[in-house]
Every structure is written in structure tokens, then in C-alpha cells.
Design a protein around this motif. Structure first.
Motif, PDB file in Angstrom:
ATOM      1  N   ALA A   1      45.586  -0.581 -46.689  1.00 53.27           N
ATOM      2  CA  ALA A   1      45.123  -0.221 -45.349  1.00 53.27           C
ATOM      3  C   ALA A   1      45.846  -1.030 -44.280  1.00 53.27           C
ATOM      4  CB  ALA A   1      43.617  -0.446 -45.249  1.00 53.27           C
TER       5      ALA A   1
ATOM      6  N   SER B   1      49.268   0.711 -43.961  1.00 49.62           N
ATOM      7  CA  SER B   1      49.354   2.100 -43.504  1.00 49.62           C
ATOM      8  C   SER B   1      48.442   2.417 -42.318  1.00 49.62           C
ATOM      9  CB  SER B   1      49.028   3.047 -44.660  1.00 49.62           C
ATOM     10  OG  SER B   1      47.722   2.798 -45.156  1.00 49.62           O
ATOM     11  N   ARG B   2      47.246   1.785 -42.265  1.00 50.08           N
ATOM     12  CA  ARG B   2      46.301   2.127 -41.201  1.00 50.08           C
ATOM     13  C   ARG B   2      45.559   0.872 -40.725  1.00 50.08           C
ATOM     14  NH1 ARG B   2      42.728   7.179 -42.881  1.00 50.08           N
ATOM     15  NH2 ARG B   2      42.244   7.021 -40.651  1.00 50.08           N
TER      16      ARG B   2
ATOM     17  N   ILE C   1      44.671  -0.153 -37.755  1.00 48.72           N
ATOM     18  CA  ILE C   1      43.642   0.068 -36.729  1.00 48.72           C
ATOM     19  C   ILE C   1      42.357   0.552 -37.382  1.00 48.72           C
ATOM     20  CG2 ILE C   1      43.045   1.279 -34.606  1.00 48.72           C
ATOM     21  CD1 ILE C   1      45.334  -0.741 -34.358  1.00 48.72           C
ATOM     22  N   ALA C   2      42.487   1.476 -38.338  1.00 50.69           N
ATOM     23  CA  ALA C   2      41.303   1.957 -39.057  1.00 50.69           C
ATOM     24  C   ALA C   2      40.630   0.825 -39.824  1.00 50.69           C
ATOM     25  CB  ALA C   2      41.693   3.084 -40.008  1.00 50.69           C
TER      26      ALA C   2
ATOM     27  N   ARG D   1      38.370  -0.974 -37.581  1.00 52.29           N
ATOM     28  CA  ARG D   1      37.166  -0.202 -37.243  1.00 52.29           C
ATOM     29  C   ARG D   1      36.084  -0.314 -38.305  1.00 52.29           C
ATOM     30  NH1 ARG D   1      40.564   5.117 -35.367  1.00 52.29           N
ATOM     31  NH2 ARG D   1      41.110   4.401 -33.253  1.00 52.29           N
TER      32      ARG D   1
ATOM     33  N   ILE E   1      40.347   5.147 -46.266  1.00 54.51           N
ATOM     34  CA  ILE E   1      41.496   4.962 -45.370  1.00 54.51           C
ATOM     35  C   ILE E   1      42.740   4.484 -46.106  1.00 54.51           C
ATOM     36  CG2 ILE E   1      39.991   4.477 -43.414  1.00 54.51           C
ATOM     37  CD1 ILE E   1      40.777   1.530 -43.660  1.00 54.51           C
ATOM     38  N   ALA E   2      42.565   3.922 -47.307  1.00 53.16           N
ATOM     39  CA  ALA E   2      43.723   3.358 -48.020  1.00 53.16           C
ATOM     40  C   ALA E   2      44.103   4.150 -49.255  1.00 53.16           C
ATOM     41  CB  ALA E   2      43.438   1.917 -48.423  1.00 53.16           C
TER      42      ALA E   2
ATOM     43  N   GLU F   1      45.477   6.961 -49.993  1.00 54.22           N
ATOM     44  CA  GLU F   1      46.804   7.574 -50.108  1.00 54.22           C
ATOM     45  C   GLU F   1      47.887   6.555 -50.418  1.00 54.22           C
ATOM     46  OE1 GLU F   1      47.627   9.838 -46.641  1.00 54.22           O
ATOM     47  OE2 GLU F   1      46.010  11.288 -46.963  1.00 54.22           O
TER      48      GLU F   1
END
Length: 487
Positions: A38, A41-42, A44-45, A48, A67-68, A70
Motif C-alpha cells: 500500500a 502503490s496507494r 494516500i489510501a 485514510r 487497497i494493497a 493488487e
């Protein structure tokens, strides 16, 4: 003694074997795997969902997997061979085998191999965290007749106490003693391993030799050196090495999925599970912060170079290494920054000649490394260099630009020597530098000759450190550069 006419005595039911996942079946922890995925790759998510950690670990794990997922390849997680062997033995005996883990259930079910390996998979469902007492109560309810359990940590102690027999995987001596005091039947399936050797290996201390470039500016000002300057240079060498080691950890963290699929990189400590991800997550930022603070105290300009080196290295690791041409330019800059770091600590003024030469010289070596990697692709009938953006068809371009860049560095070196003859009081015998030029030209062209023939199977800098002829050449180059100033 029963006679043949007596009714058959029913066989005792086979107790199920219940196996933990994190740190037991696999040599990693899924929550940290997901955190790294996460973060890469993401990010910001990830911020949150952070508040969920304070309310419910099970809900946090479920959100983290969403969110992680993938970026995570559960099937590539390194497995513990002895645990796999125990599972296979239980299946041959006809015993039920279950995977019971605190990891998110959807994560566990995402791997078809796991689904096929176990009769049942039980995991955290977003509401209940299947860990410690919760796991013990769940297994007692599922198997009132008893069960055997395979686990690894302090959180598993209540489960071991509830089991008929426990199998420890890397169980600490303190936990083993606690279970023995409670007379819990236990077998240490896998002995505990220290992660310290794995951490040291991950730091790649042998790569610190590249930081010898920090001393190159000193070679241009031998007469100005004193004890204080030498101590500053040595301190800078250590700090630059620590920063580079921290970036290796960061790079290995974010390359976990690809490294585990690589025939050679899969043996790296993080990829193989020898080094816990949590250790790297703590060590890398700690080393970065301490290095930057110490660098600032040593010399603010040196700290600025360290910060730029860090930014470029991270940019390279996350994105630029997959961008053809840009990748080799960044590598050339990173090597040049080592020289710049030496200039900020040394007594001599900055040399523009040295900086320009360094950029061309090390960019040429970076292109040589790419050529060697593409040559390996050709030999193995592969078409693309994974994670680098180059294909076999790019090899002529890489060779042309690489040789051109390397020759340009030799031209710059020759112009530098010519300029010294016209105006320099620092060099009492500058004609010695032409010997250095001849040797450097021979070394560089010889390596390209080997690369064109497909005989360069290593990073050219690593090759130079290992090969006796290269060591001798650079030893003589260093000697003649010294003689040019003191003869």
C-alpha cells in the motif's frame, strides 16, 4: 483378547492439524507485506485507513488488503519447508489439515495453492481478529475432540495450551520455557534464527567500496591534507555508506514481488524471509534520519549532497529505473554525487573538470552494465529486460551511446591534462598524468571489447574490484596521479 466374532473396535478419530500462516507456514507477515504494498502503490489510501487500527485490527487488515491486494502476490511468499513437510505427512495419514490465521480471510483465499493445500481456511473476517485467545476459543469450538497446532509467536501461547500437541516454528527460548513450565507437549520444528546476520547482508556492506569515490578529490590535493581533513573524509565515507545501505533496504522492500520471482534475487534476505519486513521498516528510516543529522553536523553542504543522493536513489528505485536512458543518466549522477560529497569535505576547491569527467565516465559504465544484461537476455532467448524497459533490439543503441559516452570521458580527461600544462601550480610533474590517461583508456576500451563479445557478466565496477588486472591498473593510476603532484 478380542475374538474374531467380537465387534470391531472403532479407530480413534484422527486429530486435525491446524497451521498458523504468518511466521509459520510462510517466512513473512502478511500485514507488513500489505503495508509495504500500500505504501508503494496507494500511500494516500493508507493514510485514510490508519484510524481503523485504533478501533479494530480485523477491520484494518480487511481495509489494508482491499487497497494493497493488487500489489501483493501471496503465492510468492517464501514457505517454511519443514512446515510444508509436516502438512504433507498429515495428509498422507488422512488427517484433516486447516490453515488458521490472524491474516485477513480474503488474503488467504486469494492464493489457489493455499486453497488446494488445506481442507479449511479460517482467518480474520473484518470483525473478529483470529489471534491469541480468540484463535484458541475458535479452535476449541471447531474441534472439541482436540487438535494439534503449529505456531511461532507469543500470541500463539494460548493456542498451544489448548492443543493436544504443539509444533514450534522459531519459537523463542522464553516462550519454549513458558510452555514447558505449563507442561504443554511441544516439539520445536524449526529452531529460532537470529535476523542480525540477515540484516547485515541486506545492508550490502561490500557495496561501500563504491564510496571510495569520495576520496577522489583528495587525490587532487594531496599537499593540503591534514589529520582533521582525513578524519572528515573517513566520517563522510561511513555516513554515505550507511545512507546507501538504507536505500538498499528501501529498494528491497518495494521490489519484494519481483525479487521473489527472480532466480538469483529470491535469495536476498527480505525476499527469502530471513530478514523480517518489520526490521527493515524500522532500520531504513532510522538510518536515513540519523545519517542526515550526522551529515549536517559534519558539514551542511555534505548533508545537502546526502539529501540529493537520497532523493535521486528513491526516485530511481520507484520509477526511473524502468525508464530507458533516464536510468543510466541517474546512475551516472549518483556516482558523480559521491565525488561531489568528497569535494564538500576536502580542502581543495571544486573541479568542474572532475565533475564533467565523472558524469560521462560513470554513465558510460552504466550503459555497459545494461549491455551486459541484454547480452544475457540474448543468450537465454528472452526478449525484454524485466523492470528496466530495454529489449534485445535496443542493444545496438546501448552499445553505440555507451562507447560514445565512454570515449567522451577520455577526451575530457585529455583536455583536463592539457589545461594543467597551461596553468596549474598544484602539479609539479603533470606529464605523469598521460600514463594515467593511457591506462584508463586501455581499461575502458578493453571492458567494452569484452562486453561486445558477451563476456561481461557483471556490473563493470564490481568486475573492476574483483579482477586482478583491473586492480593493478587502478593502483598504478593512483600512483602516477600522486607522483604528478609530489615528484
Amino acid at each position: 483378547m478380542a475374538s474374531p466374532s467380537d465387534p470391531a473396535v472403532p479407530a480413534a478419530p484422527l486429530l486435525p492439524l491446524c497451521v498458523d500462516f504468518d511466521g509459520t507456514l510462510v517466512r513473512t507477515d502478511a500485514i507488513y507485506e500489505c503495508f509495504v504494498g500500500a505504501l508503494k502503490s496507494r500511500p494516500i489510501a493508507l493514510l485514510r485507513i490508519a484510524p481503523l487500527l485504533l478501533r479494530s485490527r480485523a477491520a484494518f487488515k480487511a481495509a489494508l488488503w482491499r487497497i494493497a491486494g493488487e500489489a501483493i502476490d501471496v503465492g510468492s511468499f517464501p514457505r517454511e519447508p519443514k512446515v510444508v513437510g509436516l502438512i504433507e505427512q498429515a495428509r498422507r495419514e488422512g488427517r484433516p489439515v486447516e490453515l488458521v490465521s490472524a491474516s485477513d480471510l480474503d488474503l488467504l483465499r486469494s492464493d489457489p495453492q493455499l486453497v488446494g493445500m488445506f481442507d479449511a481456511i479460517v482467518g480474520s473476517d473484518g470483525q473478529t481478529n483470529v489471534k491469541g485467545p480468540n484463535k484458541a476459543a475458535l479452535l476449541q469450538a471447531r474441534h472439541p475432540g482436540g487438535f494439534d497446532y503449529v505456531g511461532d509467536s507469543t500470541a500463539d501461547l494460548p493456542v498451544f495450551e489448548a492443543a493436544r500437541k504443539g509444533y514450534g516454528v522459531g519459537l523463542s527460548a522464553a516462550n519454549a520455557r513458558a510452555l514447558a513450565d505449563r507442561q504443554v507437549p511441544m516439539e520445536q520444528l524449526v529452531a529460532p534464527r537470529s535476523a542480525v546476520p540477515a540484516l547485515l547482508k541486506s545492508l550490502r556492506l561490500h557495496q561501500w567500496f563504491k564510496n571510495i569515490l569520495i576520496f577522489v578529490p583528495v587525490g587532487l590535493a594531496v599537499g593540503m591534507l591534514g589529520a582533521a581533513e582525513i578524519l572528515r573524509m573517513l566520517s563522510g565515507f561511513v555516513l554515505l555508506g550507511l545512507l546507501a545501505s538504507a536505500t538498499y533496504l528501501v529498494n528491497d522492500l518495494f521490489d519484494l514481488p519481483s525479487d521473489r520471482r527472480h532466480p538469483r534475487k529470491s535469495a536476498r534476505p527480505l525476499a527469502s524471509g530471513a530478514l523480517p519486513i518489520l526490521w527493515a521498516l524500522v532500520a531504513a528510516p532510522s538510518m536515513i534520519v540519523l545519517t542526515l543529522i550526522a551529515g549536517y553536523l559534519l558539514e551542511p553542504g555534505f548533508a545537502a549532497v546526502l539529501a540529493l543522493y537520497l532523493a535521486l536513489t528513491l526516485a530511481y528505485s520507484f520509477r526511473l529505473k524502468r525508464t530507458p536512458i533516464m536510468d543510466v543518466l541517474v546512475i551516472g549522477l549518483l556516482f558523480t554525487l559521491r565525488v561531489v560529497a568528497g569535494m564538500t569535505l576536502g580542502p581543495a576547491a571544486s573541479s568542474q573538470w572532475l565533475l564533467i569527467f565523472s558524469v560521462f565516465f560513470f554513465t558510460g559504465l552504466a550503459l555497459m552494465k545494461r549491455d551486459a544484461e541484454i547480452a544475457v537476455l540474448q543468450a537465454s532467448d528472452q526478449s525484454a529486460l524485466k523492470g528496466r524497459g530495454y529489449t534485445v533490439a535496443d542493444r545496438p543503441f546501448v552499445q553505440i551511446v555507451g562507447v560514445g559516452t565512454s570515449i567522451a570521458s577520455l577526451v575530457i580527461f585529455a583536455m583536463f591534462i592539457a589545461a594543467i600544462f597551461e596553468n596549474s601550480r598544484q602539479y609539479s610533474a603533470p606529464y605523469f598524468l598521460w600514463v594515467a590517461y593511457f591506462l584508463l583508456a586501455y581499461w575502458m576500451l578493453r571492458l567494452w571489447f569484452m562486453s561486445f563479445r558477451g563476456h561481461m557478466h557483471d556490473d563493470p565496477i564490481v568486475f573492476a574490484i574483483k579482477e586482478p588486472k583491473s586492480i593493478a591498473i587502478f593502483g598504478v593510476i593512483g600512483l602516477v596521479c600522486l607522483l604528478s603532484q609530489v615528484f
